[in-house]
Design an enzyme around this catalytic site. Sequence first.
Site, PDB file in Angstrom:
ATOM      1  CD1 TRP A   1      -2.362  -2.137   1.619  1.00  0.00           C
ATOM      2  CD2 TRP A   1      -3.051  -1.012  -0.204  1.00  0.00           C
ATOM      3  NE1 TRP A   1      -3.416  -2.827   1.046  1.00  0.00           N
ATOM      4  CE2 TRP A   1      -3.851  -2.158  -0.069  1.00  0.00           C
ATOM      5  CE3 TRP A   1      -3.287  -0.158  -1.281  1.00  0.00           C
ATOM      6  CZ2 TRP A   1      -4.877  -2.470  -0.963  1.00  0.00           C
ATOM      7  CZ3 TRP A   1      -4.317  -0.469  -2.170  1.00  0.00           C
ATOM      8  CH2 TRP A   1      -5.087  -1.615  -2.007  1.00  0.00           C
TER       9      TRP A   1
ATOM     10  CE  LYS B   1      -9.048  -2.852   3.182  1.00  0.00           C
ATOM     11  NZ  LYS B   1      -8.200  -1.816   2.741  1.00  0.00           N
TER      12      LYS B   1
ATOM     13  CG  ASP C   1      -3.357   4.166   3.736  1.00  0.00           C
ATOM     14  OD1 ASP C   1      -4.415   4.014   4.388  1.00  0.00           O
ATOM     15  OD2 ASP C   1      -3.106   3.531   2.686  1.00  0.00           O
TER      16      ASP C   1
HETATM   17  C1  LIG Z   1      -7.583  -1.368   1.373  1.00  0.00           C
HETATM   18  C2  LIG Z   1      -6.498  -0.376   1.491  1.00  0.00           C
HETATM   19  C3  LIG Z   1      -6.342   0.676   0.563  1.00  0.00           C
HETATM   20  C4  LIG Z   1      -7.222   0.819  -0.669  1.00  0.00           C
HETATM   21  O1  LIG Z   1      -8.519   1.105  -0.345  1.00  0.00           O
HETATM   22  P1  LIG Z   1      -9.586   1.367  -1.548  1.00  0.00           P
HETATM   23  O2  LIG Z   1     -10.811   1.707  -0.791  1.00  0.00           O
HETATM   24  O3  LIG Z   1      -9.690   0.089  -2.307  1.00  0.00           O
HETATM   25  O4  LIG Z   1      -9.076   2.480  -2.357  1.00  0.00           O
HETATM   26  C5  LIG Z   1      -5.328   1.571   0.761  1.00  0.00           C
HETATM   27  N1  LIG Z   1      -4.500   1.474   1.821  1.00  0.00           N
HETATM   28  C6  LIG Z   1      -4.616   0.485   2.717  1.00  0.00           C
HETATM   29  C7  LIG Z   1      -3.670   0.416   3.871  1.00  0.00           C
HETATM   30  C8  LIG Z   1      -5.615  -0.469   2.592  1.00  0.00           C
HETATM   31  O5  LIG Z   1      -5.750  -1.462   3.491  1.00  0.00           O
END
Ligand SMILES: *Cc1c(COP(=O)(O)O)cnc(C)c1O
Length: 359
Positions: free
Chosen positions: A101, A195, A171
């Site tokens: 990511w 998540k 993030d």
């Molecule tokens: C799932 C995830 C993303 C991407 O999320 P989307 O909603 O598919 O854009 C980005 N960063 C992390 C750490 C993630 O777990």
Amino acid sequence: MRIWNFGAGPAMLPPEVLARAQSELVNWHGAGLSIMEMSHRGKEFISVATAAEAGLRKLLAIPGNYKVLFLQGGATAQFAAIPMNLLRGKRATDYVLTGEWSRKAHAEAGKYCQAKVAASSKETRFDRVPPPADWKLSPDAAYVHVCTNETIGGVEYHWVPDTGEVPLVADMSSHILSRPVDVSRFGVIYAGAQKNIGPAGLAIVVIREDLLGAALPATPSVLDYTQQAGAESMLNTPPTFAVYLAGLTFEWLLAKGGLEVMERENVAKATLLYDFLDGQDFYSNPVAPADRSRMNVPFRLKDERLDAPFLEEAEARGLSQLKGHRSVGGMRASIYNAMPIDGVRALVDFLADFSRRHG
Ligand SMILES: *Cc1c(COP(=O)(O)O)cnc(C)c1O
């Protein structure tokens, strides 16, 4: 019957939250219609959005000089929005790479700025967070970007990096609300909802106010944090149902006692699983113990020919979505806030039983 869902995302939600949404679905609070059918500018939905923001602010103890935005496009849209909003006349940015990511965020930022790699654990297959002594931060960077929980590799920061005057951008998609966090240490925190919060598509952005006001001129309005902050995240029609459901999850977390309580539960769950994995040699986890994620636990079987029967038996026992990400193979158990310790116990019992029969 509900299964134990170990999927990484869209992930398990608290059954209490789903049941509440179900009970309110057709006729929300006697309004005679569902949340999905309401005007986003009506007083009913405004009350829902206001309560959701208040719930998040309370859970994370967000200081008054931070804006909270509810946006669309998931975390991936923010990979582009971050440089577009935060360059503030600078050209360079720093990224720390700890897995898939942070790599994706870095690649996207490269379209808009000189995205440097300040540190990376690529050489050890992203099995750790590079120690701060190895970070080569540039003083002219507009911000430093980290992914504080790598959902695929299972690597988590258990400390907050010190980037001095340079804003820290994180993030937190896959561990937000799993533990208390000192928001004041960050310039921006962002997270996709699917998540630990609610439906996919919604992204939450928490941004320090002094970072607003300098988006690149070509920034799409819906991704312009300043415009969205000025419009209470309603520059266009917001994802109303997702905001509503996120609000229910925040209420559920507050009723449980907040993030200290969640952290204790999450530590107990993760300890149960990692202690089991470390106590035998049929399964293995590749991550440096100090940097292991409490949310996403990747593991391998010692003979990968057993992967298919493992997944088949697990599924038959109601233990679902244990297959690892296609980029790394093996297995992964995601144990977010909504997963109770009984689910982790059921997993550990199965792991023990399967290894006894196949070891
Ligand atoms: C799932 C995830 C993303 C991407 O999320 P989307 O909603 O598919 O854009 C980005 N960063 C992390 C750490 C993630 O777990």
